[in-house]
Motif scaffolding. Structure first.
Motif, PDB file in Angstrom:
ATOM      1  N   GLU A 105       0.828  -1.201   0.000  1.00 45.87           N
ATOM      2  CA  GLU A 105       0.000   0.000   0.000  1.00 45.87           C
ATOM      3  C   GLU A 105       0.864   1.252   0.000  1.00 45.87           C
ATOM      4  OE1 GLU A 105      -4.015   1.660   2.229  1.00 45.87           O
ATOM      5  OE2 GLU A 105      -2.895  -0.023   3.082  1.00 45.87           O
ATOM      6  N   PRO A 106       0.585   2.218  -0.886  1.00 46.07           N
ATOM      7  CA  PRO A 106       1.353   3.469  -0.891  1.00 46.07           C
ATOM      8  C   PRO A 106       0.801   4.461   0.123  1.00 46.07           C
ATOM      9  CG  PRO A 106      -0.203   3.471  -2.698  1.00 46.07           C
ATOM     10  CD  PRO A 106      -0.366   2.141  -1.997  1.00 46.07           C
ATOM     11  N   ASN A 107       1.604   5.500   0.402  1.00 44.21           N
ATOM     12  CA  ASN A 107       1.206   6.617   1.264  1.00 44.21           C
ATOM     13  C   ASN A 107       0.892   6.209   2.694  1.00 44.21           C
ATOM     14  OD1 ASN A 107      -0.495   7.493  -1.680  1.00 44.21           O
ATOM     15  ND2 ASN A 107       1.399   8.460  -1.020  1.00 44.21           N
ATOM     16  N   VAL A 108       1.417   5.067   3.100  1.00 44.59           N
ATOM     17  CA  VAL A 108       1.439   4.647   4.491  1.00 44.59           C
ATOM     18  C   VAL A 108       2.859   4.180   4.773  1.00 44.59           C
ATOM     19  CG1 VAL A 108      -1.009   4.007   4.531  1.00 44.59           C
ATOM     20  CG2 VAL A 108       0.713   2.290   3.938  1.00 44.59           C
ATOM     21  N   LEU A 109       3.129   3.787   6.010  1.00 45.38           N
ATOM     22  CA  LEU A 109       4.467   3.306   6.336  1.00 45.38           C
ATOM     23  C   LEU A 109       4.826   2.101   5.479  1.00 45.38           C
ATOM     24  CD1 LEU A 109       4.431   3.641  10.226  1.00 45.38           C
ATOM     25  CD2 LEU A 109       5.332   5.262   8.550  1.00 45.38           C
ATOM     26  N   ALA A 110       6.099   1.914   5.223  1.00 47.09           N
ATOM     27  CA  ALA A 110       6.575   0.896   4.278  1.00 47.09           C
ATOM     28  C   ALA A 110       6.204  -0.509   4.742  1.00 47.09           C
ATOM     29  CB  ALA A 110       8.088   0.996   4.117  1.00 47.09           C
ATOM     30  N   GLY A 111       5.942  -1.371   3.753  1.00 46.87           N
ATOM     31  CA  GLY A 111       5.838  -2.801   4.018  1.00 46.87           C
ATOM     32  C   GLY A 111       4.466  -3.334   4.307  1.00 46.87           C
ATOM     33  N   ASN A 112       3.417  -2.520   4.201  1.00 46.66           N
ATOM     34  CA  ASN A 112       2.056  -2.985   4.464  1.00 46.66           C
ATOM     35  C   ASN A 112       1.387  -3.405   3.159  1.00 46.66           C
ATOM     36  OD1 ASN A 112       1.630  -2.286   7.439  1.00 46.66           O
ATOM     37  ND2 ASN A 112       2.397  -0.354   6.606  1.00 46.66           N
ATOM     38  N   TYR A 113       0.764  -4.568   3.173  1.00 47.55           N
ATOM     39  CA  TYR A 113       0.137  -5.087   1.964  1.00 47.55           C
ATOM     40  C   TYR A 113      -1.072  -4.240   1.574  1.00 47.55           C
ATOM     41  CZ  TYR A 113       2.963  -9.306   2.414  1.00 47.55           C
ATOM     42  OH  TYR A 113       4.011 -10.179   2.490  1.00 47.55           O
ATOM     43  N   HIS A 114      -1.234  -4.093   0.275  1.00 48.79           N
ATOM     44  CA  HIS A 114      -2.410  -3.420  -0.260  1.00 48.79           C
ATOM     45  C   HIS A 114      -3.640  -4.266   0.030  1.00 48.79           C
ATOM     46  CE1 HIS A 114      -4.990  -1.259  -3.066  1.00 48.79           C
ATOM     47  NE2 HIS A 114      -4.024  -0.375  -3.232  1.00 48.79           N
ATOM     48  N   LEU A 142      12.738 -12.150  -4.492  1.00 45.19           N
ATOM     49  CA  LEU A 142      11.868 -10.994  -4.611  1.00 45.19           C
ATOM     50  C   LEU A 142      12.721  -9.747  -4.786  1.00 45.19           C
ATOM     51  CD1 LEU A 142       9.432 -11.746  -1.632  1.00 45.19           C
ATOM     52  CD2 LEU A 142       9.148 -12.383  -4.031  1.00 45.19           C
ATOM     53  N   MET A 143      12.300  -8.840  -5.657  1.00 43.69           N
ATOM     54  CA  MET A 143      13.011  -7.583  -5.873  1.00 43.69           C
ATOM     55  C   MET A 143      12.021  -6.431  -5.858  1.00 43.69           C
ATOM     56  SD  MET A 143      15.905  -8.272  -8.775  1.00 43.69           S
ATOM     57  CE  MET A 143      14.822  -9.048  -9.979  1.00 43.69           C
ATOM     58  N   GLY A 144      12.428  -5.300  -5.287  1.00 46.35           N
ATOM     59  CA  GLY A 144      11.564  -4.136  -5.289  1.00 46.35           C
ATOM     60  C   GLY A 144      12.217  -2.956  -4.601  1.00 46.35           C
ATOM     61  N   ILE A 145      11.575  -1.797  -4.706  1.00 50.94           N
ATOM     62  CA  ILE A 145      12.080  -0.616  -4.024  1.00 50.94           C
ATOM     63  C   ILE A 145      11.719  -0.657  -2.550  1.00 50.94           C
ATOM     64  CG2 ILE A 145      12.107   0.828  -6.088  1.00 50.94           C
ATOM     65  CD1 ILE A 145       9.482   2.041  -5.248  1.00 50.94           C
ATOM     66  N   GLU A 146      10.820  -1.514  -2.170  1.00 54.40           N
ATOM     67  CA  GLU A 146      10.553  -1.816  -0.774  1.00 54.40           C
ATOM     68  C   GLU A 146       9.950  -3.206  -0.699  1.00 54.40           C
ATOM     69  OE1 GLU A 146       6.508  -0.305   0.980  1.00 54.40           O
ATOM     70  OE2 GLU A 146       7.332   1.332  -0.218  1.00 54.40           O
ATOM     71  N   GLY A 147      10.001  -3.816   0.481  1.00 52.06           N
ATOM     72  CA  GLY A 147       9.494  -5.164   0.634  1.00 52.06           C
ATOM     73  C   GLY A 147       8.531  -5.271   1.785  1.00 52.06           C
ATOM     74  N   PRO A 148       7.795  -6.382   1.865  1.00 56.69           N
ATOM     75  CA  PRO A 148       6.899  -6.604   3.003  1.00 56.69           C
ATOM     76  C   PRO A 148       7.681  -6.548   4.312  1.00 56.69           C
ATOM     77  CG  PRO A 148       6.506  -8.220   1.267  1.00 56.69           C
ATOM     78  CD  PRO A 148       7.758  -7.495   0.898  1.00 56.69           C
ATOM     79  N   THR A 149       7.134  -5.860   5.279  1.00 58.12           N
ATOM     80  CA  THR A 149       7.859  -5.612   6.531  1.00 58.12           C
ATOM     81  C   THR A 149       8.325  -6.890   7.187  1.00 58.12           C
ATOM     82  OG1 THR A 149       6.641  -3.556   6.910  1.00 58.12           O
ATOM     83  CG2 THR A 149       7.682  -4.569   8.822  1.00 58.12           C
ATOM     84  N   GLU A 150       7.453  -7.907   7.229  1.00 56.77           N
ATOM     85  CA  GLU A 150       7.831  -9.124   7.950  1.00 56.77           C
ATOM     86  C   GLU A 150       8.984  -9.844   7.279  1.00 56.77           C
ATOM     87  OE1 GLU A 150       4.934 -10.567   4.861  1.00 56.77           O
ATOM     88  OE2 GLU A 150       5.130  -8.816   6.169  1.00 56.77           O
ATOM     89  N   LEU A 151       9.102  -9.740   5.964  1.00 57.19           N
ATOM     90  CA  LEU A 151      10.223 -10.382   5.274  1.00 57.19           C
ATOM     91  C   LEU A 151      11.503  -9.576   5.430  1.00 57.19           C
ATOM     92  CD1 LEU A 151       8.535 -11.569   1.962  1.00 57.19           C
ATOM     93  CD2 LEU A 151       8.813 -12.799   4.121  1.00 57.19           C
ATOM     94  N   VAL A 152      11.395  -8.263   5.359  1.00 57.65           N
ATOM     95  CA  VAL A 152      12.574  -7.413   5.510  1.00 57.65           C
ATOM     96  C   VAL A 152      13.185  -7.606   6.887  1.00 57.65           C
ATOM     97  CG1 VAL A 152      13.338  -5.013   5.696  1.00 57.65           C
ATOM     98  CG2 VAL A 152      11.829  -5.699   3.824  1.00 57.65           C
ATOM     99  N   ARG A 153      12.342  -7.653   7.912  1.00 57.48           N
ATOM    100  CA  ARG A 153      12.852  -7.782   9.277  1.00 57.48           C
ATOM    101  C   ARG A 153      13.284  -9.198   9.591  1.00 57.48           C
ATOM    102  NH1 ARG A 153       8.199  -3.848  11.814  1.00 57.48           N
ATOM    103  NH2 ARG A 153       9.223  -1.891  11.276  1.00 57.48           N
ATOM    104  N   GLN A 154      12.545 -10.185   9.137  1.00 60.30           N
ATOM    105  CA  GLN A 154      12.949 -11.563   9.386  1.00 60.30           C
ATOM    106  C   GLN A 154      14.246 -11.890   8.667  1.00 60.30           C
ATOM    107  OE1 GLN A 154       9.685 -14.042   8.241  1.00 60.30           O
ATOM    108  NE2 GLN A 154       8.427 -13.511  10.004  1.00 60.30           N
ATOM    109  N   GLY A 155      14.445 -11.265   7.506  1.00 59.65           N
ATOM    110  CA  GLY A 155      15.652 -11.544   6.754  1.00 59.65           C
ATOM    111  C   GLY A 155      16.906 -11.119   7.478  1.00 59.65           C
ATOM    112  N   GLY A 156      16.775 -10.175   8.396  1.00 59.59           N
ATOM    113  CA  GLY A 156      17.934  -9.764   9.160  1.00 59.59           C
ATOM    114  C   GLY A 156      18.122 -10.562  10.431  1.00 59.59           C
ATOM    115  N   ASP A 157      17.254 -11.540  10.671  1.00 57.98           N
ATOM    116  CA  ASP A 157      17.312 -12.358  11.882  1.00 57.98           C
ATOM    117  C   ASP A 157      18.020 -13.660  11.570  1.00 57.98           C
ATOM    118  OD1 ASP A 157      16.900 -13.886  14.116  1.00 57.98           O
ATOM    119  OD2 ASP A 157      14.800 -13.336  14.365  1.00 57.98           O
TER     120      ASP A 157
END
Length: 693
Positions: free
Chosen positions: A271-280, A304-319
């Protein structure tokens, strides 16, 4: 061609070329490859171990076949390589000993790069006239050919990113070859043009043969999960239409096959115009699908590639505990590699082959005489961003005769093509993120969290600021410096230039029409307001007429303040609260007569800025401030700004000291026909400006 004919043809070609026929474990691998099996499945149906087939036999076999064919051949493209020879079962049996000699294989392939999808699947696309077959193969890939061959990929040189590439190759190897420790889901995130696709292509060209099939898809058009799953299953020959349960059938395929799925433009389902990583809304089923994928036991992998990613994947990926998820941000090149890229782009002829080095040669190191200071200034101006540097060097070659120093002296950072790299990310910001982004762009130094809280014109809660900063970080739009006890925040160079450009554009624009006066979350709320209830008899400036584009002579857009102005960012900060689209803004130079405040008589010039917005029908708010003239950085000491009623009674006064860069009256609220006077004075000299709302 059927399997037996294929094996016969390959055996004869290999024997003729190398003098040795295929061995039994090699036949097992070729048979399994033809049938789409993984190495583990091949081993289960034979007397050989997975490790022996995959680690010992396969690498030597693919090398031999590549020598025979004269082109790279591997597990991913073996079948299409055979079928490309045009040998059918019937022709093989009837011709008997009249086999295609190995020597003719290279000629038969010519210059073509292999793909795993026939051209007729995209009948609306054709390669441009005059392209070679090798170029056509790349066009097929770029046009969206859904099945890829690792051998067909010929990525451009990858300047730098060596550690990023090594990490991605390692994750692909984990996914394909190491049971119990697989990277089923890999996310590569970063600004548009930072090199995500090139990085992935390079990794696939090296490690893609570990997978049976490689499929590429984009979410740009926002397919539902069932639509995406059906399109992939159709390629695999098991589905034609999206239906309930399609995603589960794809998961089943991923669990027992060795597939590599490349999914681009992931931000389209967020979803745009909200905080990053929230599904539409309507696309949250992707969350469950991605989670289920990380729990599969097969040898498949999704990148997966993009200018931003789903929050749970971005954060889990760093764990480190999430062994099935890998997430990586591609930020920018090192300065050395960025200089190497810029030099290569500037020196390359239009018809020349691209350089093959993955690392910058010694003569292009920063400290070398071959890399003068203007190259370092160039890469820093463009944030060591690969696509931005390529666009800038194109302009340098085309318009500035290849002279970097001339370009740096004459050109601003941004032009249209470079702006397009940042617009997709910045257009997705929430109002709080945008507020912080533009405010940081106005600063000469990084701000700590406490400084940000104290200085922001709007006053969001601390939790809101922290959430917005985290979201900006996920979108690769902010840098964090931790050199002191308290981390500080600032914008990368290219993002900063873009934010300043957009902020200047907002402040310089005419604002919204009277029919479109939406109030935004960034609107300035004054601490107190002076209400008018009076009329004026002389002819003043009618502010409400500005909404009909009727301006008195002398009033200019705020470009007057910003173009070639001293302390440009300070002026932006002073007018920051007026960037609300509902404000109409104009300014005019005000020249006060001679005065004797210094040893020499002089004229004093300042800029009067007035902004008006309509709060409710017939009721307006007005902001009045004075800024220094363009050549000055501060206001004259003791300059005063007063609000008077029509009888010239002083309602309020603001006075400048020696360091002030702006003085501003409290906001004025009035209805149409209400009037007021603004007085600008120093010593005994004053000028009056009269207004009717």
């Amino acid at each position: 061609m059927d399997l037996s004919a294929a094996l016969k043809w390959v055996d004869e070609a290999v024997t003729t070329r190398t003098g040795r026929a295929l061995r039994d474990p090699e036949v097992v691998i070729l048979t399994g490859t033809w049938r789409g099996l993984t190495y583990q499945q091949m081993a289960e149906g034979s007397e050989y171990s997975t490790n022996y087939l995959m680690r010992d036999v396969a690498p030597k076999l693919w090398k031999r076949l590549s020598n025979v064919f004269g082109r790279p051949v591997g597990k991913t493209n073996f079948r299409v390589a055979i079928e490309s020879q045009g040998i059918s079962t019937e022709s093989t049996e009837q011709k008997g000993d009249q086999k295609t000699p190995p020597e003719s294989v290279e000629t038969s392939f010519g210059e073509s790069d292999l793909t795993l999808f026939p051209p007729e699947t995209d009948s609306q696309y054709s390669a441009p006239a005059g392209t070679t077959s090798a170029e056509a193969a790349r066009f097929w890939y770029s046009a969206g050919s859904p099945i890829l061959s690792a051998a067909s990929l010929r990525p451009a040189p990858l300047y730098g990113y060596e550690s990023d590439l090594a990490a991605l190759e390692g994750w692909l190897t984990e996914a394909a070859d190491e049971p119990g420790n697989r990277s089923h889901l890999i996310g590569i995130w970063g600004l548009r043009g930072v090199g995500k696709t090139l990085l992935v292509e390079t990794a696939i060209s090296r490690q893609g043969d570990r997978f049976d099939t490689i499929i590429r898809r984009s979410l740009r058009d926002r397919p539902t999960l069932d639509q995406l799953s059906a399109s992939i299953l159709t390629i695999l020959g098991s589905e034609s239409q999206p239906a309930q349960g399609t995603a589960q059938r794809l998961l089943n395929q991923l669990s027992y096959r060795s597939l590599l799925l490349i999914i681009e433009d992931v931000e389209a389902i967020l979803e745009p115009n909200v905080l990053a990583g929230n599904y539409h809304p309507g696309y949250r089923s992707y969350r469950d699908f991605f989670k289920a994928l990380t729990e599969t036991i097969g040898s498949s992998c999704m990148v997966l590639m993009g200018i931003e990613g789903p929050t749970e994947l971005v954060r889990q990926g760093g764990d480190a505990q999430m062994e099935s998820v890998r997430s990586h941000f591609l930020i920018q090149l090192s300065e050395e590699n960025a200089i190497a890229l810029a030099r290569a782009e500037l020196s390359a002829e239009s018809d020349a082959e691209p350089p093959t080095e993955l690392e910058p040669p010694a003569e292009l190191q920063i400290n070398s005489p071959a890399a003068p200071n203007h190259y370092l200034a160039l890469v820093r101006r463009y944030q060591c961003h690969p696509a931005a540097l390529k666009l800038a060097t194109r302009v340098i070659k085309d318009l500035f005769s290849g002279k970097v120093n001339v370009f740096l002296a004459e050109s601003s950072t941004l032009f249209n093509d470079i702006s397009q790299l940042l617009i997709p990310s910045c257009d997705r910001l929430s109002s709080t993120e945008a507020n912080i982004l533009y405010w940081l762009a106005c600063q000469e130094q990084p701000l700590s969290l406490s400084e940000l809280k104290q200085t922001l014109p709007s006053t969001p809660l601390t939790a809101e600021i922290i959430s917005a900063l985290d979201s900006l970080k996920q979108r690769s739009l902010i840098n964090i410096t931790s050199q002191s006890d308290s981390p500080s925040f600032h914008l990368p160079a290219l993002v900063n230039a873009f934010a300043l450009y957009k902020l200047t554009e907002q402040l310089s624009s005419d604002g919204a029409s009277i029919l479109h006066l939406e109030s935004t979350a960034t609107a300035y709320e004054p601490e107190f307001i002076i209400d008018l209830n009076s009329t004026f008899t002389n002819r003043p400036t009618h502010l409400s007429q500005w909404f009909q584009a009727q301006y008195d002579p002398g009033w200019q857009t705020l470009d007057y303040l910003f173009e070639s102005a001293s302390r440009f960012t300070t002026r932006l900060r002073n007018a920051f609260h007026l960037r609300n689209k509902a404000f109409l803004k104009r300014c005019k130079p005000v020249v006060l007569g001679e005065f004797s405040g210094t040893a020499e008589a002089s004229m004093v010039e300042v800029a009067l800025l007035v902004a008006i917005r309509q709060d409710t029908p017939g009721l307006y708010q007005i902001c009045v401030q004075v800024q220094p003239r363009k050549g000055d950085s501060v206001l004259p000491n003791q300059l005063s700004l007063r609000l008077l009623d029509p009888s010239q009674t002083v309602l309020t006064t603001v006075q400048a000291n020696a360091t002030d860069t702006v003085i501003q009256l409290p906001f004025i609220r009035g209805a149409e026909t209400d009037s007021f006077i603004v007085e600008i004075a120093i010593d005994e000299t004053r000028q009056l400006e009269t207004f009717v709302v």
